[in-house]
Write an enzyme that holds these catalytic residues in place. Structure first.
Site, short mmCIF file in Angstrom:
data_model
loop_
_atom_site.label_atom_id
_atom_site.label_comp_id
_atom_site.label_asym_id
_atom_site.label_seq_id
_atom_site.Cartn_x
_atom_site.Cartn_y
_atom_site.Cartn_z
N ARG A 112 0.83 -1.21 0.00
CA ARG A 112 0.00 0.00 0.00
C ARG A 112 0.86 1.25 0.00
O ARG A 112 0.53 2.25 -0.63
CB ARG A 112 -0.93 -0.01 1.21
N HIS A 130 0.41 4.05 -2.74
CA HIS A 130 0.01 5.42 -2.41
C HIS A 130 1.10 6.44 -2.72
O HIS A 130 0.83 7.62 -2.93
CB HIS A 130 -0.44 5.51 -0.95
N TRP A 138 -10.30 -9.58 5.66
CA TRP A 138 -11.10 -9.69 4.42
C TRP A 138 -11.34 -11.13 4.05
O TRP A 138 -12.33 -11.45 3.39
CB TRP A 138 -10.42 -8.96 3.27
N HIS A 161 -5.61 -6.54 -3.13
CA HIS A 161 -6.39 -6.64 -1.90
C HIS A 161 -6.43 -8.05 -1.34
O HIS A 161 -7.15 -8.34 -0.39
CB HIS A 161 -7.80 -6.07 -2.11
C1 HEM Z 1 -10.48 1.83 -5.95
C2 HEM Z 1 -9.20 1.83 -5.53
C3 HEM Z 1 -8.85 1.49 -4.10
C4 HEM Z 1 -9.50 1.81 -2.95
C5 HEM Z 1 -10.75 2.66 -2.76
C6 HEM Z 1 -8.74 1.20 -1.86
C7 HEM Z 1 -9.07 1.31 -0.50
C8 HEM Z 1 -8.39 0.70 0.52
C9 HEM Z 1 -8.74 0.83 1.91
C10 HEM Z 1 -9.89 1.66 2.48
C11 HEM Z 1 -7.85 0.06 2.61
C12 HEM Z 1 -7.80 -0.13 4.12
C13 HEM Z 1 -6.73 0.77 4.71
C14 HEM Z 1 -6.65 0.57 6.22
O1 HEM Z 1 -7.73 0.62 6.86
O2 HEM Z 1 -5.53 0.39 6.75
C15 HEM Z 1 -6.96 -0.54 1.66
C16 HEM Z 1 -5.94 -1.40 1.99
C17 HEM Z 1 -5.03 -1.93 1.08
N1 HEM Z 1 -4.96 -1.60 -0.27
FE1 HEM Z 1 -6.36 -0.64 -1.33
N2 HEM Z 1 -7.66 0.52 -2.37
C18 HEM Z 1 -7.68 0.69 -3.73
C19 HEM Z 1 -6.74 0.21 -4.63
C20 HEM Z 1 -5.59 -0.45 -4.27
C21 HEM Z 1 -4.49 -0.75 -5.19
C22 HEM Z 1 -4.44 -0.34 -6.66
C23 HEM Z 1 -3.56 -1.45 -4.47
C24 HEM Z 1 -2.21 -1.99 -4.90
C25 HEM Z 1 -1.90 -2.30 -6.14
C26 HEM Z 1 -4.08 -1.58 -3.11
C27 HEM Z 1 -3.44 -2.25 -2.10
C28 HEM Z 1 -3.90 -2.30 -0.78
C29 HEM Z 1 -3.30 -3.13 0.25
C30 HEM Z 1 -2.11 -4.08 0.06
C31 HEM Z 1 -4.01 -2.89 1.42
C32 HEM Z 1 -3.76 -3.50 2.80
C33 HEM Z 1 -2.96 -2.51 3.60
C34 HEM Z 1 -2.62 -3.01 5.00
O3 HEM Z 1 -2.79 -4.22 5.26
O4 HEM Z 1 -2.16 -2.19 5.84
N3 HEM Z 1 -5.30 -0.97 -3.02
N4 HEM Z 1 -7.31 -0.14 0.39
N1 LIG Z 2 -7.10 -6.76 2.26
C1 LIG Z 2 -7.97 -5.78 1.89
C2 LIG Z 2 -7.66 -4.45 2.11
C3 LIG Z 2 -8.54 -3.47 1.68
C4 LIG Z 2 -9.71 -3.77 1.05
C5 LIG Z 2 -10.00 -5.11 0.85
N2 LIG Z 2 -11.06 -5.68 0.28
C6 LIG Z 2 -10.89 -7.00 0.30
C7 LIG Z 2 -9.71 -7.28 0.89
N3 LIG Z 2 -9.16 -6.09 1.25
#
Ligand code: HEM
Ligand SMILES: Nc1cccc2nccn12
Length: 290
Positions: free
Chosen positions: A45, A49, A189, A173
């Site tokens: 992430r 970001h 998740w 995700h």
């Molecule tokens: C529509 C686009 C996206 C939205 C709205 C979104 C939203 C989110 C949200 C709300 C979280 C939870 C953050 C937290 O509470 O710590 C999250 C986690 C995460 N996102 Fe996304 N995301 C998007 C696209 C992506 C993309 C493109 C990637 C990587 C290629 C990604 C990778 C991750 C990962 C790996 C986590 C887990 C982070 C952790 O475990 O601390 N996401 N995302």
């Molecule tokens: N791991 C994780 C992070 C954020 C969003 C989400 N949706 C399904 C799985 N997931």
């Protein structure tokens, strides 16, 4: 002028593989972090970001200047929690003073994907630290999870990504979890959150319902009521132009891996110009070096 990749004097694949190996070793030492999610999701992430602030229309943002440590980007709500990833990597910025923040943060994402069983991610160094206000993107350039499929499609248009690349990227995700203190959404998740697989797509095609709770609108699975999806995750099965790729990747992990590798490599390099013929590095995993 353009953000031209500028590699530190004399640094080669060997030097960056050493940094890769140090990051991988530290991930291995912290597998129980975040309830067993480890640092995989956090580092992916952070890389995403750092890069997702890019705006192809204004040619601003992206990973080149490593600006997330500066106000206002550091305090963008979308980046809540990512200081953990930056702090995790900081000792390597000290140990390897020649590496830029942008290179270190994007490299961290490559290590996390490869060491959690995901595809090889081609990666090129040359991002350059900036300390100038003009290089810090404004807040609001990262996506909002409460939105629908049309929003998701339009959001990624600003980064230059099409439908297939969007679905592939969201497959990340499969790692990590949501943290109410960061985003207001609540994980976990699915059954595993420290292995890079196509499981996100397989589960997404299952049946989900809106969770009854006092937090942000999110979904939980009909079967166990214990797993989650975001509205923007569910959006991928509500729009036919996304759903066809969700089905493709749910059925074929190798295809997901190949498409994710290309899209993630592109994401990490948004806004950066590479001298013609600059070949990407392909890092060996720890396992491949034993
Ligand atoms: C529509 C686009 C996206 C939205 C709205 C979104 C939203 C989110 C949200 C709300 C979280 C939870 C953050 C937290 O509470 O710590 C999250 C986690 C995460 N996102 Fe996304 N995301 C998007 C696209 C992506 C993309 C493109 C990637 C990587 C290629 C990604 C990778 C991750 C990962 C790996 C986590 C887990 C982070 C952790 O475990 O601390 N996401 N995302
Ligand atoms: N791991 C994780 C992070 C954020 C969003 C989400 N949706 C399904 C799985 N997931």
């Amino acid at each position: 002028g353009a953000n031209v990749a500028t590699v530190p004097q004399g640094k080669t694949l060997k030097d960056y593989q050493e940094v890769y190996n140090d990051i991988a070793a530290k991930i291995e030492e912290n597998l129980d972090y975040d309830g067993g999610a480890g640092f995989y999701g956090q580092l992916v992430r952070l890389a995403w970001h750092s890069s997702g602030t890019y705006d192809k229309n204004t040619k601003t943002g992206g990973s080149y200047y490593g600006t997330m440590i500066f106000y206002p980007e550091a305090s963008d709500g979308a980046n809540n929690g990512l200081a953990n990833g930056r702090d995790f990597l900081y000792e390597f910025a000290v140990k390897y003073p020649w590496i830029s923040r942008g290179d270190l943060w994007t490299l961290g994402g490559v290590v996390a994907v490869q060491e959690s069983g995901g595809p090889k991610i081609p990666w090129r160094p040359g991002r350059v630290d900036s300390y100038e206000k003009k290089d810090i993107p404004e807040n609001g350039n990262l996506p909002d999870a409460s939105q629908d499929g049309k929003y998701v499609r339009n959001y990624f248009k600003r980064l230059g990504f099409g439908d297939r690349e969007i679905v592939a990227l969201l497959g990340a995700h499969c790692l990590g979890k949501c943290h109410p203190e960061n985003s207001g959404y609540d994980g976990p998740w699915g059954p595993s959150f420290n292995m890079f697989t196509n499981d996100f797509f397989v589960r997404l095609l299952g049946s989900w319902h809106v969770r009854q709770w006092d937090g942000e609108k999110q979904y939980e699975d009909d079967e166990t009521n214990s797993f989650m999806m975001l509205p923007t995750d569910i959006a991928l099965k509500e729009e036919s132009y996304f759903l066809k790729y969700v089905k493709l990747y749910a059925a074929d992990q190798d295809l997901f891996f190949a498409d994710f590798s290309k899209a993630f490599a592109t994401l990490l390099e948004l806004g950066i110009e590479y001298p013609r013929g600059t070949k990407p590095f392909l890092f060996k995993t720890v396992e491949e070096q034993e």
